[in-house]
Design a protein around this motif. Sequence first.
Motif, PDB file in Angstrom:
ATOM      1  N   ALA A 251       0.805  -1.209   0.000  1.00 41.69           N
ATOM      2  CA  ALA A 251       0.000   0.000   0.000  1.00 41.69           C
ATOM      3  C   ALA A 251       0.844   1.267   0.000  1.00 41.69           C
ATOM      4  N   ALA A 252       2.155   1.144  -0.063  1.00 37.20           N
ATOM      5  CA  ALA A 252       3.020   2.317  -0.058  1.00 37.20           C
ATOM      6  C   ALA A 252       2.819   3.089  -1.354  1.00 37.20           C
ATOM      7  N   PRO A 253       2.680   4.396  -1.271  1.00 39.59           N
ATOM      8  CA  PRO A 253       2.500   5.185  -2.490  1.00 39.59           C
ATOM      9  C   PRO A 253       3.747   5.097  -3.371  1.00 39.59           C
ATOM     10  N   THR A 254       3.541   4.907  -4.662  1.00 37.50           N
ATOM     11  CA  THR A 254       4.677   4.740  -5.563  1.00 37.50           C
ATOM     12  C   THR A 254       5.468   6.027  -5.723  1.00 37.50           C
ATOM     13  N   GLU A 255       4.900   7.163  -5.366  1.00 41.39           N
ATOM     14  CA  GLU A 255       5.626   8.423  -5.464  1.00 41.39           C
ATOM     15  C   GLU A 255       6.658   8.564  -4.365  1.00 41.39           C
TER      16      GLU A 255
ATOM     17  N   VAL B 290      22.343   8.470   3.022  1.00 41.40           N
ATOM     18  CA  VAL B 290      21.557   7.821   1.966  1.00 41.40           C
ATOM     19  C   VAL B 290      21.462   6.319   2.234  1.00 41.40           C
ATOM     20  N   ILE B 291      22.573   5.710   2.617  1.00 42.49           N
ATOM     21  CA  ILE B 291      22.578   4.281   2.935  1.00 42.49           C
ATOM     22  C   ILE B 291      21.617   3.996   4.083  1.00 42.49           C
TER      23      ILE B 291
ATOM     24  N   SER C 275      28.229   2.509  -3.326  1.00 43.75           N
ATOM     25  CA  SER C 275      28.285   2.958  -4.719  1.00 43.75           C
ATOM     26  C   SER C 275      26.908   3.371  -5.223  1.00 43.75           C
ATOM     27  N   ILE C 276      25.868   2.674  -4.785  1.00 43.58           N
ATOM     28  CA  ILE C 276      24.504   3.054  -5.175  1.00 43.58           C
ATOM     29  C   ILE C 276      24.150   4.412  -4.592  1.00 43.58           C
ATOM     30  N   ALA C 277      24.514   4.632  -3.332  1.00 40.92           N
ATOM     31  CA  ALA C 277      24.232   5.921  -2.687  1.00 40.92           C
ATOM     32  C   ALA C 277      24.953   7.055  -3.407  1.00 40.92           C
ATOM     33  N   GLU C 278      26.185   6.814  -3.828  1.00 40.35           N
ATOM     34  CA  GLU C 278      26.927   7.847  -4.564  1.00 40.35           C
ATOM     35  C   GLU C 278      26.317   8.125  -5.930  1.00 40.35           C
ATOM     36  N   GLN C 279      25.729   7.090  -6.560  1.00 37.63           N
ATOM     37  CA  GLN C 279      25.111   7.272  -7.879  1.00 37.63           C
ATOM     38  C   GLN C 279      23.798   8.037  -7.780  1.00 37.63           C
ATOM     39  N   VAL C 280      22.943   7.675  -6.819  1.00 40.54           N
ATOM     40  CA  VAL C 280      21.612   8.277  -6.763  1.00 40.54           C
ATOM     41  C   VAL C 280      21.609   9.640  -6.084  1.00 40.54           C
TER      42      VAL C 280
ATOM     43  N   GLU D 181      13.238  11.465  -2.800  1.00 37.73           N
ATOM     44  CA  GLU D 181      14.060  12.669  -2.825  1.00 37.73           C
ATOM     45  C   GLU D 181      15.349  12.483  -3.593  1.00 37.73           C
ATOM     46  N   TYR D 182      15.762  11.232  -3.805  1.00 38.60           N
ATOM     47  CA  TYR D 182      16.972  10.950  -4.555  1.00 38.60           C
ATOM     48  C   TYR D 182      16.670  10.439  -5.954  1.00 38.60           C
ATOM     49  N   ALA D 183      15.439  10.541  -6.382  1.00 38.80           N
ATOM     50  CA  ALA D 183      15.044  10.079  -7.711  1.00 38.80           C
ATOM     51  C   ALA D 183      15.709  10.938  -8.782  1.00 38.80           C
ATOM     52  N   PRO D 184      16.100  10.317  -9.882  1.00 32.48           N
ATOM     53  CA  PRO D 184      16.690  11.118 -10.967  1.00 32.48           C
ATOM     54  C   PRO D 184      15.644  12.056 -11.561  1.00 32.48           C
ATOM     55  N   ALA D 185      16.080  13.197 -12.024  1.00 30.34           N
ATOM     56  CA  ALA D 185      15.163  14.173 -12.613  1.00 30.34           C
ATOM     57  C   ALA D 185      14.553  13.602 -13.882  1.00 30.34           C
TER      58      ALA D 185
END
Length: 116
Positions: free
Chosen positions: A52-56, A85-86, A71-76, A111-115
């Motif tokens: 039920a978590a909102p996808t946004e 971030v981790i 590495s994922i945290a540095e990328q996003v 908040e870390y989603a790509p534009a």
Amino acid sequence: MSTIAFAAPATRLRLTTRGRRVLAGLAAIPAAFALSAAVISGGAAIAARDSAAPTESFHTVTVAAGESLWSIAEQVAPQADPRDVIDEIVRLNALSGVTVTAGQSLAIPAEYAPAP
């Protein structure tokens, strides 16, 4: 005149079956509190376990071979502290640690989603 010394008989502590049960129950109380705290804090994860978590509120990434949470945290979020971030990724995905495997799908905070 002679003095007589009376020695008290040595008493031995004996636990009955009921006493052992009471002692075991008292020892189990802290473990029960720790378990309930772990269950309650695990309920904070919204992405991986709650449909039920909102996808946004998050987007997902798939872990590639050789990648780590760092590495994922540095990328996003190259502008943010990777440790923060981790921590958010671990909480969002209800991970028990910081180890991820290739092919694993992770929810990333919006908040870390790509534009777009």
